[in-house]
Design a protein around this motif. Structure first.
Motif, PDB file in Angstrom:
ATOM      1  N   GLY A 161       0.803  -1.349  -0.033  1.00 44.24           N
ATOM      2  CA  GLY A 161      -0.026   0.057  -0.123  1.00 44.24           C
ATOM      3  C   GLY A 161       0.831   1.357   0.150  1.00 44.24           C
ATOM      4  N   SER A 162       2.253   1.084  -0.099  1.00 41.28           N
ATOM      5  CA  SER A 162       3.009   2.391  -0.202  1.00 41.28           C
ATOM      6  C   SER A 162       3.139   2.985  -1.401  1.00 41.28           C
ATOM      7  CB  SER A 162       4.256   2.172   0.660  1.00 41.28           C
ATOM      8  OG  SER A 162       5.035   1.322  -0.334  1.00 41.28           O
ATOM      9  N   LEU A 163       3.609   4.283  -1.435  1.00 34.30           N
ATOM     10  CA  LEU A 163       3.763   4.983  -2.664  1.00 34.30           C
ATOM     11  C   LEU A 163       5.008   4.378  -3.179  1.00 34.30           C
ATOM     12  CD1 LEU A 163       3.018   7.583  -4.540  1.00 34.30           C
ATOM     13  CD2 LEU A 163       4.611   8.829  -2.931  1.00 34.30           C
ATOM     14  N   GLU A 164       5.922   4.140  -2.406  1.00 37.82           N
ATOM     15  CA  GLU A 164       7.038   3.491  -2.987  1.00 37.82           C
ATOM     16  C   GLU A 164       6.808   2.215  -3.677  1.00 37.82           C
ATOM     17  OE1 GLU A 164      11.552   2.210  -0.987  1.00 37.82           O
ATOM     18  OE2 GLU A 164       9.849   2.336   0.254  1.00 37.82           O
ATOM     19  N   LEU A 173      10.925  -8.655  -6.261  1.00 40.40           N
ATOM     20  CA  LEU A 173      11.621  -7.245  -6.370  1.00 40.40           C
ATOM     21  C   LEU A 173      11.256  -6.330  -5.162  1.00 40.40           C
ATOM     22  CD1 LEU A 173      10.994  -6.393 -10.131  1.00 40.40           C
ATOM     23  CD2 LEU A 173      13.203  -6.612  -8.969  1.00 40.40           C
ATOM     24  N   LEU A 174      11.897  -5.969  -4.329  1.00 39.62           N
ATOM     25  CA  LEU A 174      11.742  -5.170  -3.047  1.00 39.62           C
ATOM     26  C   LEU A 174      11.748  -3.707  -3.312  1.00 39.62           C
ATOM     27  CD1 LEU A 174      13.521  -7.595  -0.516  1.00 39.62           C
ATOM     28  CD2 LEU A 174      11.204  -7.827  -1.487  1.00 39.62           C
ATOM     29  N   THR A 175      10.971  -2.873  -2.457  1.00 42.39           N
ATOM     30  CA  THR A 175      11.434  -1.720  -2.200  1.00 42.39           C
ATOM     31  C   THR A 175      12.189  -1.395  -1.354  1.00 42.39           C
ATOM     32  OG1 THR A 175       9.554  -1.566  -0.416  1.00 42.39           O
ATOM     33  CG2 THR A 175       8.784  -0.993  -2.772  1.00 42.39           C
ATOM     34  N   LEU A 176      13.016  -0.309  -1.263  1.00 43.60           N
ATOM     35  CA  LEU A 176      14.063   0.097  -0.123  1.00 43.60           C
ATOM     36  C   LEU A 176      13.513  -0.092   1.274  1.00 43.60           C
ATOM     37  CD1 LEU A 176      16.930   0.827   0.126  1.00 43.60           C
ATOM     38  CD2 LEU A 176      16.027   3.256   0.288  1.00 43.60           C
ATOM     39  N   SER A 177      12.341   0.170   1.692  1.00 47.71           N
ATOM     40  CA  SER A 177      11.744   0.147   2.954  1.00 47.71           C
ATOM     41  C   SER A 177      11.414  -1.421   3.425  1.00 47.71           C
ATOM     42  CB  SER A 177      10.487   0.945   3.229  1.00 47.71           C
ATOM     43  OG  SER A 177       9.596   0.610   2.310  1.00 47.71           O
ATOM     44  N   GLU A 178      11.128  -2.204   2.445  1.00 44.42           N
ATOM     45  CA  GLU A 178      10.895  -3.457   2.428  1.00 44.42           C
ATOM     46  C   GLU A 178      12.217  -4.209   2.708  1.00 44.42           C
ATOM     47  OE1 GLU A 178       8.930  -7.117   3.053  1.00 44.42           O
ATOM     48  OE2 GLU A 178       8.004  -5.000   3.377  1.00 44.42           O
ATOM     49  N   ALA A 179      13.081  -3.869   1.921  1.00 43.43           N
ATOM     50  CA  ALA A 179      14.486  -4.627   2.056  1.00 43.43           C
ATOM     51  C   ALA A 179      14.977  -4.441   3.356  1.00 43.43           C
ATOM     52  CB  ALA A 179      15.413  -4.192   0.964  1.00 43.43           C
ATOM     53  N   LEU A 195      20.585   4.140  -9.547  1.00 44.03           N
ATOM     54  CA  LEU A 195      19.624   3.264  -9.762  1.00 44.03           C
ATOM     55  C   LEU A 195      19.845   2.199  -8.838  1.00 44.03           C
ATOM     56  CD1 LEU A 195      19.281   3.408 -13.613  1.00 44.03           C
ATOM     57  CD2 LEU A 195      18.059   4.659 -11.998  1.00 44.03           C
ATOM     58  N   ILE A 196      18.766   1.575  -8.174  1.00 44.46           N
ATOM     59  CA  ILE A 196      18.852   0.588  -7.320  1.00 44.46           C
ATOM     60  C   ILE A 196      17.900  -0.596  -7.492  1.00 44.46           C
ATOM     61  CG2 ILE A 196      18.895   0.043  -4.728  1.00 44.46           C
ATOM     62  CD1 ILE A 196      19.468   2.606  -4.042  1.00 44.46           C
ATOM     63  N   THR A 197      18.241  -1.845  -7.667  1.00 37.86           N
ATOM     64  CA  THR A 197      17.620  -2.891  -7.908  1.00 37.86           C
ATOM     65  C   THR A 197      17.693  -3.759  -6.978  1.00 37.86           C
ATOM     66  OG1 THR A 197      17.576  -2.682 -10.159  1.00 37.86           O
ATOM     67  CG2 THR A 197      16.681  -4.687  -9.532  1.00 37.86           C
ATOM     68  N   ILE A 198      16.650  -4.223  -6.005  1.00 34.73           N
ATOM     69  CA  ILE A 198      16.939  -5.126  -4.878  1.00 34.73           C
ATOM     70  C   ILE A 198      16.176  -6.295  -4.968  1.00 34.73           C
ATOM     71  CG2 ILE A 198      16.547  -5.296  -2.273  1.00 34.73           C
ATOM     72  CD1 ILE A 198      16.638  -2.365  -2.337  1.00 34.73           C
ATOM     73  N   VAL A 199      16.524  -7.532  -4.778  1.00 34.92           N
ATOM     74  CA  VAL A 199      16.053  -8.873  -5.303  1.00 34.92           C
ATOM     75  C   VAL A 199      16.254  -9.726  -4.175  1.00 34.92           C
ATOM     76  CG1 VAL A 199      16.071 -10.703  -6.729  1.00 34.92           C
ATOM     77  CG2 VAL A 199      16.407  -8.604  -7.761  1.00 34.92           C
ATOM     78  N   ASP A 200      15.065 -10.374  -3.825  1.00 38.27           N
ATOM     79  CA  ASP A 200      15.173 -11.326  -2.796  1.00 38.27           C
ATOM     80  C   ASP A 200      14.675 -12.840  -2.996  1.00 38.27           C
ATOM     81  OD1 ASP A 200      15.076 -12.792  -0.190  1.00 38.27           O
ATOM     82  OD2 ASP A 200      13.476 -11.482   0.696  1.00 38.27           O
ATOM     83  N   PRO A 201      15.599 -13.787  -3.321  1.00 35.63           N
ATOM     84  CA  PRO A 201      14.928 -14.856  -3.836  1.00 35.63           C
ATOM     85  C   PRO A 201      14.769 -16.066  -2.665  1.00 35.63           C
ATOM     86  CG  PRO A 201      17.214 -14.828  -4.168  1.00 35.63           C
ATOM     87  CD  PRO A 201      16.951 -13.522  -3.468  1.00 35.63           C
ATOM     88  N   SER A 202      14.532 -15.550  -1.413  1.00 33.98           N
ATOM     89  CA  SER A 202      14.645 -16.434  -0.317  1.00 33.98           C
ATOM     90  C   SER A 202      13.534 -17.311  -0.145  1.00 33.98           C
ATOM     91  CB  SER A 202      14.761 -15.795   0.951  1.00 33.98           C
ATOM     92  OG  SER A 202      13.573 -14.836   1.222  1.00 33.98           O
ATOM     93  N   PHE A 239      35.447 -12.887   5.330  1.00 36.99           N
ATOM     94  CA  PHE A 239      34.223 -12.638   5.435  1.00 36.99           C
ATOM     95  C   PHE A 239      33.417 -12.320   4.425  1.00 36.99           C
ATOM     96  CE2 PHE A 239      36.241  -8.687   6.472  1.00 36.99           C
ATOM     97  CZ  PHE A 239      35.235  -7.694   5.567  1.00 36.99           C
ATOM     98  N   ILE A 240      32.018 -12.665   4.414  1.00 34.85           N
ATOM     99  CA  ILE A 240      31.149 -12.594   3.612  1.00 34.85           C
ATOM    100  C   ILE A 240      30.663 -11.138   3.477  1.00 34.85           C
ATOM    101  CG2 ILE A 240      28.986 -13.512   2.238  1.00 34.85           C
ATOM    102  CD1 ILE A 240      29.312 -16.141   3.288  1.00 34.85           C
ATOM    103  N   PRO A 241      30.775 -10.520   2.445  1.00 37.41           N
ATOM    104  CA  PRO A 241      29.995  -8.908   2.605  1.00 37.41           C
ATOM    105  C   PRO A 241      28.619  -9.088   2.788  1.00 37.41           C
ATOM    106  CG  PRO A 241      30.682  -9.409   0.213  1.00 37.41           C
ATOM    107  CD  PRO A 241      31.100 -10.632   1.088  1.00 37.41           C
ATOM    108  N   ASN A 242      28.072  -8.281   3.868  1.00 38.06           N
ATOM    109  CA  ASN A 242      26.501  -8.016   3.944  1.00 38.06           C
ATOM    110  C   ASN A 242      26.169  -6.963   2.856  1.00 38.06           C
ATOM    111  OD1 ASN A 242      26.296  -9.574   6.280  1.00 38.06           O
ATOM    112  ND2 ASN A 242      26.640  -7.990   7.818  1.00 38.06           N
ATOM    113  N   THR A 243      24.841  -7.214   2.879  1.00 36.99           N
ATOM    114  CA  THR A 243      24.271  -6.292   1.859  1.00 36.99           C
ATOM    115  C   THR A 243      23.796  -5.013   2.465  1.00 36.99           C
ATOM    116  OG1 THR A 243      22.737  -8.106   0.966  1.00 36.99           O
ATOM    117  CG2 THR A 243      21.900  -5.768   0.571  1.00 36.99           C
ATOM    118  N   GLN A 244      24.592  -4.018   1.994  1.00 36.66           N
ATOM    119  CA  GLN A 244      24.442  -2.595   2.471  1.00 36.66           C
ATOM    120  C   GLN A 244      23.362  -1.899   1.685  1.00 36.66           C
ATOM    121  OE1 GLN A 244      28.246  -0.868   2.242  1.00 36.66           O
ATOM    122  NE2 GLN A 244      28.625  -1.330   4.249  1.00 36.66           N
ATOM    123  N   ILE A 245      22.139  -1.274   2.341  1.00 37.76           N
ATOM    124  CA  ILE A 245      21.232  -0.506   2.028  1.00 37.76           C
ATOM    125  C   ILE A 245      20.971   0.744   2.712  1.00 37.76           C
ATOM    126  CG2 ILE A 245      18.579  -0.487   1.419  1.00 37.76           C
ATOM    127  CD1 ILE A 245      18.641  -3.617   1.150  1.00 37.76           C
TER     128      ILE A 245
END
Length: 272
Positions: free
Chosen positions: A33-36, A152-158, A185-192, A266-272
Motif C-alpha cells: 500500500g505504499s507510494l514506494e 523485487l523489493l522496495t528500499l523500505s521492505e528490504a 539506480l537501485i534494484t533489490i532482489v530477494d529469492p529467499s 568474511f562474506i560481505p553484507n548487503t548494504q542498503i
C-alpha cells in the motif's frame, strides 16, 4: 517450466528441492500500500520504448541502437558471449525487446531473455558446507549462466527484511544492485522464498562469475550472472556478493569459506 506466453518463452527446466517457490524471472513483492511500491509497480509494468530497425536480421551490425551505451555480444563457437570491455566504460547490457523489428530467430542481441543455460546442477558443496551450484559442462568466458531472480523489493521492505534476518541469524539472499548513471539506480532482489536456480550460487572473493544488469522489455534490469573466465566442467559457480573483486571491511559479515588466495575472511553484507 515455461513462462507465460510472450514473443520469447523462457526455457527453464530447473526446480527447487526445498520449500521455495520456483519462478522464472523477477516478480513483485506483495503490495504493502505504499507510494514506494506504486513506483516500483509502475516501473515493473512499463515497456522500454527503444527499439531497433534492423533489416538484415543481424543486430550486432546495428551499433546505433543494439549496443549503444552498453556491452556487446558476439558469437563464439555457436554461443553468444559478452565481448570483454577493457575500459570498463560500460557495465550493463541492453538486449533487443518486443518492439524491435529484427527477426527474433536470427537476432544476435538476445540471450538472457531465453533463460538459464543447460547442464547446471544444485549440489551439496563440500567447500561451503551448504547447497551450491556447479556446471557439468565447460562454460566459455563471457557466457550467460542464469539470472538471479526473486521478489523485487522496495528500499523500505528490504530494510525490514534484513533487520529480521539479522535478528534471527538467518541466511541472507537479498541482493542489491547499484548502477551509476545520471541518477543512482537501485534494484533489490530477494529469492529467499520465491526464486530461481541463481539463489544457489555461493560467494567467492575470487569468483569465476560476475553479475551484470541486463534490460530487455522492462526498465528494471534483470541481474544476469555471466562467466568471468573459462569454467571447466564440475566447477562450482560463485560470484562476489559485493559486486566486485574487492571491498572495504563491513561489520557483522559471516566467515567466508571460499579459501581463495585473496580471501577477505568474511562474506560481505548487503548494504542498503
Amino acid at each position: 517450466m515455461k513462462s507465460m506466453p510472450t514473443l520469447i518463452e523462457i526455457e527453464d527446466n530447473y526446480d527447487h528441492m526445498e520449500n521455495v517457490e520456483y519462478i522464472l524471472e523477477n516478480v513483485l513483492m506483495p503490495d504493502d500500500g505504499s507510494l514506494e511500491f506504486r513506483h516500483l509497480q509502475d516501473d515493473y509494468n512499463s515497456q522500454l520504448t527503444l527499439s531497433c530497425k534492423c533489416s538484415n536480421n543481424n543486430c550486432c551490425n546495428n551499433i546505433d541502437f543494439c549496443h549503444k551505451g552498453g556491452l556487446k555480444y558476439m558469437r563464439v563457437k555457436g554461443e553468444l558471449v559478452v565481448i570483454p570491455n577493457e575500459s570498463q566504460q560500460f557495465r550493463s547490457i541492453l538486449e533487443c525487446n518486443e518492439l524491435c523489428e529484427c527477426q527474433i530467430s536470427k537476432c544476435l542481441n538476445r540471450r538472457v531473455q531465453y533463460g538459464p543455460r543447460q547442464k547446471l546442477e544444485v549440489f551439496e558443496s563440500p567447500l561451503y558446507k551448504s547447497k551450491g551450484l556447479r556446471t557439468t559442462a565447460y562454460i566459455p568466458s563471457g557466457a550467460f549462466i542464469c539470472e538471479y531472480a526473486g521478489e523485487l523489493l522496495t528500499l523500505s521492505e528490504a530494510q525490514k527484511r534484513i533487520q529480521i534476518i539479522d535478528e534471527n541469524s538467518q541466511m541472507n539472499y537479498i541482493l542489491c544492485l547499484y548502477e551509476h548513471s545520471k541518477t543512482r539506480l537501485i534494484t533489490i532482489v530477494d529469492p529467499s522464498k520465491r526464486g530461481n536456480i541463481g539463489r544457489y550460487l555461493n560467494h567467492s572473493c575470487q569468483p569465476n562469475c560476475k553479475i551484470l544488469p541486463v534490460r530487455t522489455n522492462c526498465p528494471i534490469p534483470k541481474i544476469g550472472i555471466f562467466a568471468k573466465r573459462d569454467i571447466l566442467a564440475n566447477e562450482e559457480l560463485c560470484f562476489h556478493y559485493a559486486g566486485g573483486d574487492s571491498y572495504n571491511g563491513m561489520l557483522n559479515g559471516k566467515p567466508c569459506l571460499c579459501g581463495s588466495t585473496y580471501c577477505n575472511g568474511f562474506i560481505p553484507n548487503t548494504q542498503i
